[in-house]
Design an enzyme around this catalytic site. Structure first.
Site, PDB file in Angstrom:
ATOM      1  N   PRO A  22      -5.249   0.979  18.428  1.00 49.91           N
ATOM      2  CA  PRO A  22      -4.946   0.425  17.104  1.00 49.91           C
ATOM      3  C   PRO A  22      -4.985   1.430  15.952  1.00 49.91           C
ATOM      4  O   PRO A  22      -4.617   1.071  14.826  1.00 49.91           O
ATOM      5  CB  PRO A  22      -6.029  -0.644  16.913  1.00 49.91           C
ATOM      6  CG  PRO A  22      -7.139  -0.225  17.802  1.00 49.91           C
ATOM      7  CD  PRO A  22      -6.527   0.495  18.958  1.00 49.91           C
ATOM      8  N   LYS A  56       0.052   0.384  15.056  1.00 50.17           N
ATOM      9  CA  LYS A  56       1.437   0.418  15.534  1.00 50.17           C
ATOM     10  C   LYS A  56       1.796  -0.678  16.533  1.00 50.17           C
ATOM     11  O   LYS A  56       2.965  -0.817  16.899  1.00 50.17           O
ATOM     12  CB  LYS A  56       1.739   1.790  16.164  1.00 50.17           C
ATOM     13  CG  LYS A  56       1.770   2.917  15.149  1.00 50.17           C
ATOM     14  CD  LYS A  56       2.920   2.733  14.186  1.00 50.17           C
ATOM     15  CE  LYS A  56       2.844   3.613  12.973  1.00 50.17           C
ATOM     16  NZ  LYS A  56       3.375   2.971  11.771  1.00 50.17           N
ATOM     17  N   TYR A  95      -9.758   5.446   6.928  1.00 49.16           N
ATOM     18  CA  TYR A  95      -9.957   5.815   8.342  1.00 49.16           C
ATOM     19  C   TYR A  95     -11.007   6.917   8.345  1.00 49.16           C
ATOM     20  O   TYR A  95     -10.749   8.013   7.824  1.00 49.16           O
ATOM     21  CB  TYR A  95      -8.659   6.351   8.950  1.00 49.16           C
ATOM     22  CG  TYR A  95      -7.583   5.311   9.179  1.00 49.16           C
ATOM     23  CD1 TYR A  95      -7.466   4.655  10.401  1.00 49.16           C
ATOM     24  CD2 TYR A  95      -6.668   4.986   8.180  1.00 49.16           C
ATOM     25  CE1 TYR A  95      -6.458   3.711  10.629  1.00 49.16           C
ATOM     26  CE2 TYR A  95      -5.661   4.041   8.399  1.00 49.16           C
ATOM     27  CZ  TYR A  95      -5.572   3.416   9.626  1.00 49.16           C
ATOM     28  OH  TYR A  95      -4.571   2.479   9.849  1.00 49.16           O
ATOM     29  N   HIS A 138       0.849  -1.203   0.000  1.00 51.25           N
ATOM     30  CA  HIS A 138       0.000   0.000   0.000  1.00 51.25           C
ATOM     31  C   HIS A 138       0.878   1.244   0.000  1.00 51.25           C
ATOM     32  O   HIS A 138       1.716   1.417   0.876  1.00 51.25           O
ATOM     33  CB  HIS A 138      -0.917   0.016   1.229  1.00 51.25           C
ATOM     34  CG  HIS A 138      -2.101  -0.866   1.080  1.00 51.25           C
ATOM     35  ND1 HIS A 138      -3.386  -0.410   1.141  1.00 51.25           N
ATOM     36  CD2 HIS A 138      -2.180  -2.184   0.839  1.00 51.25           C
ATOM     37  CE1 HIS A 138      -4.216  -1.423   0.945  1.00 51.25           C
ATOM     38  NE2 HIS A 138      -3.514  -2.510   0.766  1.00 51.25           N
ATOM     39  N   TYR A 186       3.222   7.007   9.786  1.00 53.00           N
ATOM     40  CA  TYR A 186       2.412   5.830   9.443  1.00 53.00           C
ATOM     41  C   TYR A 186       3.272   4.718   8.843  1.00 53.00           C
ATOM     42  O   TYR A 186       3.117   3.547   9.191  1.00 53.00           O
ATOM     43  CB  TYR A 186       1.295   6.224   8.466  1.00 53.00           C
ATOM     44  CG  TYR A 186       0.232   5.160   8.341  1.00 53.00           C
ATOM     45  CD1 TYR A 186      -0.915   5.188   9.131  1.00 53.00           C
ATOM     46  CD2 TYR A 186       0.384   4.094   7.447  1.00 53.00           C
ATOM     47  CE1 TYR A 186      -1.883   4.193   9.031  1.00 53.00           C
ATOM     48  CE2 TYR A 186      -0.567   3.095   7.335  1.00 53.00           C
ATOM     49  CZ  TYR A 186      -1.696   3.157   8.129  1.00 53.00           C
ATOM     50  OH  TYR A 186      -2.655   2.168   8.034  1.00 53.00           O
TER      51      TYR A 186
END
Ligand code: APR
Ligand code: PHB
Length: 393
Positions: free
Chosen positions: A296, A300, A204, A76, A388
């Protein structure tokens, strides 16, 4: 009956941290035993997050356990943050030259167990009454029971990889241990369904009804989550209620094309931030959830366990190969410096995307402004991307 043996490293806990450390040590000829409280099947029945930083992929390669991950993992290059119908596409590779890999933690753990069995290394399952002794001396040892047999394991070092509810952390004297904790007033209700993912990137979503996440495990396997109150239980949520909640929280474009189906797993995970300092005491070194927990949001947990394993493995290697123990002495300090940055990022992302019961109108406006700033500002997007995909080790 008591059996007695000696290994170089005794690893408490057969989750991803303990197994990865064990495999890495095997590659340099350091023998380690893994002591696991549950069975292999039980450990492999737990569904956890599934986004791997490049650093973890590299560790899996070094351990010789990355073949299936390379075949089945999905690369991704970005993610989507949404609020209402507004979508912010964050292209990671525009800001930092690293993608992430989507591959379930359960599958990664299965690969590590398979590799461990292949090497013939010892794993004791169903262990109880685990105690650690003489951890500040030169000859520490671990005792436990497994299937009616008492075991004593003498070792050079103990790796406490036994998760948040493990016993290792408690062996750091309370007077010398500091624990930092934040419990969030909500959880994530997650389902796994044999349906195609709604989008090719993770979404998200911040919405008036609360947070939602669209993730995936494969072309026909989706993982979705919705924020629920901390007091809610799974039986309050049938599949229809779940799908309706999800549809209301994601942009219309995705709500309209979402393919639903029966859930094949459904569970609620509470959200917590937690750090234990120090992460080492004498010959005991904590790794992963035994030392820290993140919510979550941002995925991580496993990745931070992996950075601990990186630091501890490198330090043990330098100790055994070069007879230099400096990195081992500095383990806690080195690991905690990165842990706190990840705690910051996970807490920030959680605060940005969830509805908090105590949130005032002012707080909501600030959250909106933060999202608008992220939508407009390249530096803000770069900051999200850098964190990220994973901070350097
Ligand atoms: N003795 C032996 N094993 C124990 C004990 C004990 N007293 N207590 C717990 N364990 C085992 C658990 O059964 C579990 O299999 O230790 C293992 C710890 O595994 P995890 O909880 O998965 O922790 P870790 O390996 O650090 O992995 C971190 O995995 O759990 C997720 O959210 C977590 O993503 C994060 C990552
Ligand atoms: C998941 O796929 O389970 C997942 C992905 C991203 C997260 C958390 C969980 O931030």
């Amino acid at each position: 009956m008591t059996t007695q043996r000696r290994v170089q490293v005794a690893i408490i806990g057969g989750g991803p941290s303990g197994l990865l450390l064990g495999q890495l040590l095997h590659t340099i000829g350091v023998d380690a035993i893994v002591l696991e409280r549950k069975t292999r099947d039980y450990v492999l029945s737990r569904i956890r997050a599934g986004v791997l930083e490049q650093g973890l992929v590299t560790l899996m390669e070094e351990a010789g356990t990355a073949d299936r991950l390379h075949r089945e993992g999905i690369t991704h290059d970005g993610t989507v943050i949404s609020y209402g119908n507004t979508q912010i596409a964050i292209p990671f590779t525009k800001h930092v030259a690293k993608p992430v890999t989507v591959y379930g933690q359960t599958e990664l753990t299965r690969d590590l167990y398979d590799a461990r069995e292949h090497t013939g290394a010892t794993t004791l399952f169903n262990v109880t009454n685990v105690t650690l002794s003489d951890i500040t001396d030169d000859s520490p040892y671990v005792e436990c029971e497994a299937n009616g047999v008492r075991h004593r394991i003498d070792c050079d070092f103990i790796a406490g990889c036994d998760g948040f509810h493990g016993v290792s952390r408690q062996h750091i004297p309370a007077a010398c241990r500091q624990e930092f904790e934040k419990v969030y007033p909500f959880g994530w209700l997650g389902i796994l369904s044999e349906t195609p993912p709604v989008h090719d990137e993770l979404i998200y979503a911040n919405s008036d009804d609360g947070f939602a996440l669209c993730s995936m495990r494969g072309a026909h396997l989706s993982r979705y989550y919705v924020q629920v109150a901390a007091t809610e239980s799974v039986d309050q949520w049938d599949d229809n209620a779940f799908w309706s909640a999800l549809r209301r929280r994601i942009p219309e474009q995705f709500a309209d094309t979402l393919v639903t189906g029966p859930s094949i797993e459904k569970s609620i995970a509470p959200l917590r931030s937690f750090v234990c300092e120090p992460m080492q005491w004498g010959k005991l070194f904590l790794c992963g959830d035994a030392a820290h927990i993140v919510p979550p949001t941002g995925a991580k947990g496993l990745n931070t366990a992996a950075s601990d394993v990186r630091y501890l493995f490198d330090a043990l290697k330098t100790h055994y190969v070069n007879r230099d123990s400096e990195a081992l002495r500095n383990y806690s300090q080195t690991a905690l410096a990165r842990v706190w940055k990840v705690e910051r990022f996970s807490h920030w992302m959680t605060s940005l995307l969830h509805r908090f019961p105590e949130q005032t109108d002012f707080d909501l406006k600030i959250q909106q402004a933060e999202l608008s700033f992220l939508a407009e500002n390249q530096s803000a997007q770069a900051s999200l991307a850098i964190n990220y995909v994973g901070l350097p080790y």
